[in-house]
Design a protein around this motif. Structure first.
Motif, mmCIF file in Angstrom:
data_model
loop_
_atom_site.group_PDB
_atom_site.id
_atom_site.type_symbol
_atom_site.label_atom_id
_atom_site.label_comp_id
_atom_site.label_asym_id
_atom_site.label_seq_id
_atom_site.Cartn_x
_atom_site.Cartn_y
_atom_site.Cartn_z
ATOM 1 N N PHE A 38 0.863 -1.187 0.000
ATOM 2 C CA PHE A 38 0.000 0.000 0.000
ATOM 3 C C PHE A 38 0.896 1.232 0.000
ATOM 4 C CE2 PHE A 38 -2.640 -3.161 2.202
ATOM 5 C CZ PHE A 38 -3.830 -3.034 1.504
ATOM 6 N N ALA A 39 0.499 2.220 -0.796
ATOM 7 C CA ALA A 39 1.209 3.493 -0.734
ATOM 8 C C ALA A 39 0.280 4.525 -0.126
ATOM 9 C CB ALA A 39 1.631 3.930 -2.132
ATOM 10 N N CYS B 194 -2.182 3.260 -10.790
ATOM 11 C CA CYS B 194 -2.536 1.916 -10.337
ATOM 12 C C CYS B 194 -4.040 1.746 -10.425
ATOM 13 C CB CYS B 194 -2.060 1.682 -8.911
ATOM 14 S SG CYS B 194 -2.949 2.673 -7.740
ATOM 15 N N PRO B 195 -4.483 0.500 -10.436
ATOM 16 C CA PRO B 195 -5.934 0.275 -10.544
ATOM 17 C C PRO B 195 -6.689 0.603 -9.266
ATOM 18 C CG PRO B 195 -4.735 -1.814 -10.434
ATOM 19 C CD PRO B 195 -3.711 -0.734 -10.477
ATOM 20 N N GLY B 196 -6.058 0.467 -8.095
ATOM 21 C CA GLY B 196 -6.786 0.648 -6.846
ATOM 22 C C GLY B 196 -6.418 1.933 -6.133
ATOM 23 N N GLN B 197 -7.388 2.831 -5.989
ATOM 24 C CA GLN B 197 -7.126 4.092 -5.291
ATOM 25 C C GLN B 197 -8.224 4.377 -4.278
ATOM 26 O OE1 GLN B 197 -7.609 7.743 -7.596
ATOM 27 N NE2 GLN B 197 -6.211 8.858 -6.256
ATOM 28 N N GLU B 198 -7.824 4.790 -3.083
ATOM 29 C CA GLU B 198 -8.783 5.271 -2.095
ATOM 30 C C GLU B 198 -8.423 6.712 -1.770
ATOM 31 O OE1 GLU B 198 -8.804 3.173 1.673
ATOM 32 O OE2 GLU B 198 -9.713 4.878 2.698
ATOM 33 N N ASP C 80 -3.024 0.980 -4.139
ATOM 34 C CA ASP C 80 -2.601 -0.416 -4.026
ATOM 35 C C ASP C 80 -1.551 -0.691 -5.092
ATOM 36 O OD1 ASP C 80 -2.244 -3.090 -3.732
ATOM 37 O OD2 ASP C 80 -4.377 -3.613 -3.796
ATOM 38 N N LEU C 81 -0.305 -0.787 -4.674
ATOM 39 C CA LEU C 81 0.790 -0.979 -5.633
ATOM 40 C C LEU C 81 1.298 -2.417 -5.614
ATOM 41 C CD1 LEU C 81 2.905 2.290 -5.088
ATOM 42 C CD2 LEU C 81 1.017 1.894 -6.662
ATOM 43 N N ILE D 82 -6.822 -3.763 7.283
ATOM 44 C CA ILE D 82 -7.699 -2.716 6.763
ATOM 45 C C ILE D 82 -7.500 -2.642 5.253
ATOM 46 C CG2 ILE D 82 -8.368 -0.298 6.990
ATOM 47 C CD1 ILE D 82 -6.780 -0.268 9.645
ATOM 48 N N GLY D 83 -8.555 -2.921 4.517
ATOM 49 C CA GLY D 83 -8.451 -2.944 3.060
ATOM 50 C C GLY D 83 -8.600 -1.563 2.449
ATOM 51 N N LEU D 84 -8.485 -1.519 1.147
ATOM 52 C CA LEU D 84 -8.613 -0.267 0.411
ATOM 53 C C LEU D 84 -10.100 -0.008 0.161
ATOM 54 C CD1 LEU D 84 -6.201 1.408 -0.760
ATOM 55 C CD2 LEU D 84 -6.789 0.435 -2.975
#
Length: 423
Positions: free
Chosen positions: A5-6, A95-99, A109-110, A236-238
């Motif tokens: 996670f970044a 990246c595909p996953g961003q919060e 999510d890297l 803790i997820g995104l």
DNA sequence: TCTGGGGTCCTAGGACCC
DNA sequence: TCTGGGGTCCTAGGACCC
């Protein structure tokens, strides 16, 4: 595969936004103030170096400000929101996953990307080049650790703005953690930090190796999860989609003390109107509205009064008129003359999706449709012509109670009349 | 003189039900 | 004389976040 996670966090975000359009602020000590120019909400590095803490009342800083030439600006949220959107949009391409966690922070999510530090450095440089905002990046196997890595990236110059825990050994991490106070951990606030210290847990390292059972018994599940996350476990997820708000608050301190009921009524109508707009924006209905007023809690010599009341609505609605009617009846119940009120607010509660409007025995479909199209027209006009173009008469025109904003910059990127000028 | 605004989650306790 | 046990829902308050 190890998760990555970044956390990307903009440096001194509000100050950085102002500097984009006012280069004279570069290298000078700058603070951004809250509404009513009350407290410090953003500080430039120069101001942090002077030892100014976050949240200090501005009036307490006047002397220091004079001595060091600190420049204070009122907050310009229209500008900050627009700059934030630009940063977030750019980040989403990495990246595909961003919060989007807050106005100036985003988790990414890297996982699976090679050479993360290098990747993050490129991202950082690109944001600086395209938007002009400096950011720092923390990378780790859990969000709690990513927050901590970001903290390290900001504080320790040798990392050049990117700190990747995934690339460090357990021993290196523990050495680092031994030097960071437990209160720096995401989710450990002032209260918990004090209690932890009483138990002899002073550093991040000591918290990391605290027995789970003991932590659970003393602090509950939240702290137990924090400890697991510090140990590299992803708990803790995104959260990629922002769920609709479960409560909508609109509250403001007044520019000066207010005693008259009619002034409070205007303010409550204005706040309810704003809250109802937010409610319709997320296509929801409110089942109740809470109204509160309060005197200045810091002025202990003055008589204190901070009543609040909750009005359940006959049926869930998003109609500004119905919400205002309820809010006003609540206000009249709790109002007492003879007090100097400093703040008022409304909270919409019992929020449900508009698509789930319950059928009732007394429903009047025609009136319902009329209300919906009236509100839609109102929103359209205000969106197009500027907010406040159409308002309820009860909100008033003079608005003597409205807040102070002594030195606000222009809305450089969102208003034609206020664009930056190149000479 | 002057101290922000807007959220979330967890927990405990009460009301109520069977 | 003897007075259960388990579950849900709601609310208020506390702690935390930015």
């Amino acid at each position: 595969m190890q998760r990555a996670f970044a956390l990307v966090d903009c440096n001194n975000f509000y100050v950085s936004c102002e500097r984009l359009f006012q280069p004279r602020l570069e290298g000078r000590p700058v603070v951004i103030l809250s509404n009513n120019d009350g407290i410090v909400v953003s500080r430039s590095q120069e101001v942090k170096d002077l030892g100014v803490r976050m949240g200090v009342p501005w009036f307490q800083l006047k002397d220091l400000a004079k001595r060091h030439g600190i420049i204070a600006l009122s907050s310009n949220y229209t500008l900050y929101a627009d700059i934030s959107n630009r940063v977030m949009r750019l980040l989403s391409q990495y990246c595909p996953g961003q919060e989007i966690y807050s106005i100036d922070e985003s988790f990414l999510d890297l996982t699976g990307i090679a050479d993360l530090t290098c990747y993050a450095q490129a991202m950082r440089a690109n944001i600086k080049r395209c938007v002009g905002i400096p950011v720092c990046v923390g990378i780790a196997p859990s969000k709690t650790l990513a927050k901590l890595a970001n903290h390290v990236a900001k504080k320790q110059k040798q990392f050049h703005g990117v700190c990747e825990f995934n690339a460090m050994t357990a021993r290196e991490l523990d050495n680092l953690f031994a030097k960071i106070e437990v209160g720096e951990v995401w989710g450990v606030g002032r209260r918990s930090a004090e209690r932890l210290q009483q138990m002899g847990i002073n550093t991040v390292l000591e918290l990391k190796y605290s027995p789970a059972k003991r932590v659970r018994a003393e602090f509950g599940v939240v702290m137990e999860r924090i400890v697991a996350e510090l140990n590299g476990e992803t708990c803790i997820g995104l959260d990629e989609i922002t769920p609709p708000r479960q409560q909508i608050i609109c509250s403001r301190s007044f520019g000066l003390y207010v005693s008259l009921l009619e002034d409070l009524e205007q303010a409550v109508i204005a706040y309810t109107t704003r809250a109802a707009e937010k409610l319709r924006d997320q296509q929801s209905l409110a089942g109740g509205i809470q109204v509160y007023i309060r005197t200045n809690p810091h002025k202990e010599s003055e008589p204190q009064y901070q009543p609040t009341t909750l009005l359940p609505l006959f049926e869930p609605t998003d109609d500004t008129r119905l919400l205002c009617r309820a809010a006003l009846s609540g206000l009249r119940q709790i109002y007492r003359s003879g007090y100097a009120y400093q703040k008022a607010g409304v909270i919409l509660t019992g929020i449900i999706p508009a698509s789930a409007r319950p059928r009732t025995l007394f429903e009047d479909t025609a009136a319902q449709q009329k209300s919906t199209s009236l509100m839609a027209a109102l929103d359209r006009i205000n969106r197009r012509m500027g907010s406040g173009t159409m308002q309820l008469l009860g909100e008033g025109v003079r608005k003597g109670w409205a807040m102070r904003r002594g030195s606000m910059s222009q809305r450089y990127t969102t208003e034609w009349d206020e664009l930056a000028v190149a000479r």
